[in-house]
Design a protein around this motif. Sequence first.
Motif, PDB file in Angstrom:
ATOM      1  N   SER A 107       9.251  -4.850  -0.638  1.00 17.69           N
ATOM      2  CA  SER A 107       9.108  -4.321  -1.857  1.00 17.69           C
ATOM      3  C   SER A 107      10.290  -3.646  -2.474  1.00 17.69           C
ATOM      4  CB  SER A 107       7.716  -3.287  -1.921  1.00 17.69           C
ATOM      5  OG  SER A 107       6.678  -3.927  -1.606  1.00 17.69           O
ATOM      6  N   GLN A 167       1.265  -5.629   6.540  1.00 15.52           N
ATOM      7  CA  GLN A 167       2.149  -7.141   6.760  1.00 15.52           C
ATOM      8  C   GLN A 167       3.054  -7.081   5.786  1.00 15.52           C
ATOM      9  OE1 GLN A 167       0.935  -9.967   8.473  1.00 15.52           O
ATOM     10  NE2 GLN A 167      -0.755  -8.902   9.438  1.00 15.52           N
ATOM     11  N   SER A 168       4.216  -7.626   6.026  1.00  9.91           N
ATOM     12  CA  SER A 168       5.362  -7.605   4.758  1.00  9.91           C
ATOM     13  C   SER A 168       5.193  -9.103   3.928  1.00  9.91           C
ATOM     14  CB  SER A 168       6.489  -7.550   5.501  1.00  9.91           C
ATOM     15  OG  SER A 168       7.720  -7.776   4.687  1.00  9.91           O
ATOM     16  N   GLY A 169       5.499  -8.592   2.849  1.00 16.67           N
ATOM     17  CA  GLY A 169       5.701  -9.932   1.945  1.00 16.67           C
ATOM     18  C   GLY A 169       6.861 -10.797   2.374  1.00 16.67           C
ATOM     19  N   THR A 197       0.677  -1.191   0.023  1.00 20.00           N
ATOM     20  CA  THR A 197       0.004   0.249  -0.208  1.00 20.00           C
ATOM     21  C   THR A 197       0.759   1.106   0.040  1.00 20.00           C
ATOM     22  OG1 THR A 197      -1.723  -1.177   1.123  1.00 20.00           O
ATOM     23  CG2 THR A 197      -1.828   1.257   1.302  1.00 20.00           C
ATOM     24  N   GLY A 230       9.977   2.809   1.172  1.00 20.73           N
ATOM     25  CA  GLY A 230      10.877   2.635   2.160  1.00 20.73           C
ATOM     26  C   GLY A 230      12.065   1.609   2.048  1.00 20.73           C
TER      27      GLY A 230
HETATM   28  C1  LIG Z   1      -2.043   4.216   4.042  1.00 16.38           C
HETATM   29  C2  LIG Z   1      -0.744   3.785   3.875  1.00 16.38           C
HETATM   30  C3  LIG Z   1       0.254   4.246   2.958  1.00 16.38           C
HETATM   31  C4  LIG Z   1       1.489   4.161   3.050  1.00 16.38           C
HETATM   32  N1  LIG Z   1       2.317   4.496   2.387  1.00 16.38           N
HETATM   33  C5  LIG Z   1       3.558   4.049   1.848  1.00 16.38           C
HETATM   34  C6  LIG Z   1       4.375   4.596   0.994  1.00 16.38           C
HETATM   35  O1  LIG Z   1       4.112   5.636   0.158  1.00 16.38           O
HETATM   36  N2  LIG Z   1       5.565   4.092   0.983  1.00 16.38           N
HETATM   37  C7  LIG Z   1       6.142   3.091   1.600  1.00 16.38           C
HETATM   38  O2  LIG Z   1       7.433   2.423   1.610  1.00 16.38           O
HETATM   39  N3  LIG Z   1       5.219   2.642   2.599  1.00 16.38           N
HETATM   40  C8  LIG Z   1       4.001   2.897   2.803  1.00 16.38           C
HETATM   41  N4  LIG Z   1       3.138   2.274   3.571  1.00 16.38           N
HETATM   42  C9  LIG Z   1       3.604   1.221   4.606  1.00 16.38           C
HETATM   43  C10 LIG Z   1       3.634  -0.134   3.709  1.00 16.38           C
HETATM   44  O3  LIG Z   1       2.661  -0.530   2.994  1.00 16.38           O
HETATM   45  C11 LIG Z   1       3.949  -1.222   4.815  1.00 16.38           C
HETATM   46  O4  LIG Z   1       5.231  -1.130   5.326  1.00 16.38           O
HETATM   47  C12 LIG Z   1       4.032  -2.534   4.131  1.00 16.38           C
HETATM   48  O5  LIG Z   1       3.727  -3.569   5.324  1.00 16.38           O
HETATM   49  C13 LIG Z   1       5.227  -3.072   3.419  1.00 16.38           C
HETATM   50  O6  LIG Z   1       5.157  -4.252   3.003  1.00 16.38           O
HETATM   51  P1  LIG Z   1       6.518  -5.312   2.347  1.00 16.38           P
HETATM   52  O7  LIG Z   1       7.476  -5.105   3.173  1.00 16.38           O
HETATM   53  O8  LIG Z   1       5.590  -6.463   1.566  1.00 16.38           O
HETATM   54  O9  LIG Z   1       6.573  -4.175   1.143  1.00 16.38           O
HETATM   55  C14 LIG Z   1       1.739   2.781   3.736  1.00 16.38           C
HETATM   56  C15 LIG Z   1       0.995   2.130   4.522  1.00 16.38           C
HETATM   57  C16 LIG Z   1      -0.488   2.552   4.678  1.00 16.38           C
HETATM   58  C17 LIG Z   1      -1.193   1.915   5.610  1.00 16.38           C
END
Ligand SMILES: Cc1cc2nc3c(=O)[nH]c(=O)nc-3n(C[C@H](O)[C@H](O)[C@H](O)COP(=O)(O)O)c2cc1C
Length: 157
Positions: free
Chosen positions: A60, A89-91, A36, A55
């Motif tokens: 991702s 949640q993380s992938g 997201t 991040g």
């Molecule tokens: C509304 C919302 C917006 C978000 N926007 C970002 C974003 O723009 N960039 C980012 O890196 N994480 C963002 N996050 C956090 C990631 O979605 C979150 O850390 C996620 O679990 C990462 O998944 P991954 O480890 O599978 O990549 C957001 C979360 C939410 C709930």
Amino acid sequence: MMQIHNLPEAYAKVHLPSKVALAVTQKPDGNYNLITIEWFMRTSIAPPMFAISIGHSRYSHDCLQDVRYFNLVFPSLGQKDLLSLAGSQSGRDIDKFSAGKVSSMPGKLQKLPVLKDAAAVFECEVVTQVKSGDHTIFVGEVKYSWSNPEAEFFYYQ
Ligand SMILES: Cc1cc2nc3c(=O)[nH]c(=O)nc-3n(C[C@H](O)[C@H](O)[C@H](O)COP(=O)(O)O)c2cc1C
């Protein structure tokens, strides 16, 4: 009267995640991941481009260093729960496609799946990346664009 604040205090006054999207990436094992994201924008008309800021700690981010494609997904109203799942949640730990019961089909680029219930999907190839503090901005050129006329776009009100 204007007052000086730290950034979180000042940003809290103006911040509302009115627009939110998902980005699909490919995991090193060949499966797919979802994240997201709120930090995304269009950055070019011709060729069409989108930038997403991811991040360094996100799975991702690892995926994008490896496979240089992402699908930017504009969610539909029915995908609210998927936005919560993909944003919390993380992938690394779970398969968000199966946990979120995501219905998808192969994209035209033959790289990443297209979410059937989304409002729109843009298949992007990463052409540039820029480090931005603790995030990386991945700029993707749009190769194929999809939209679903039956799906209503989700946004925070
Ligand atoms: C509304 C919302 C917006 C978000 N926007 C970002 C974003 O723009 N960039 C980012 O890196 N994480 C963002 N996050 C956090 C990631 O979605 C979150 O850390 C996620 O679990 C990462 O998944 P991954 O480890 O599978 O990549 C957001 C979360 C939410 C709930």
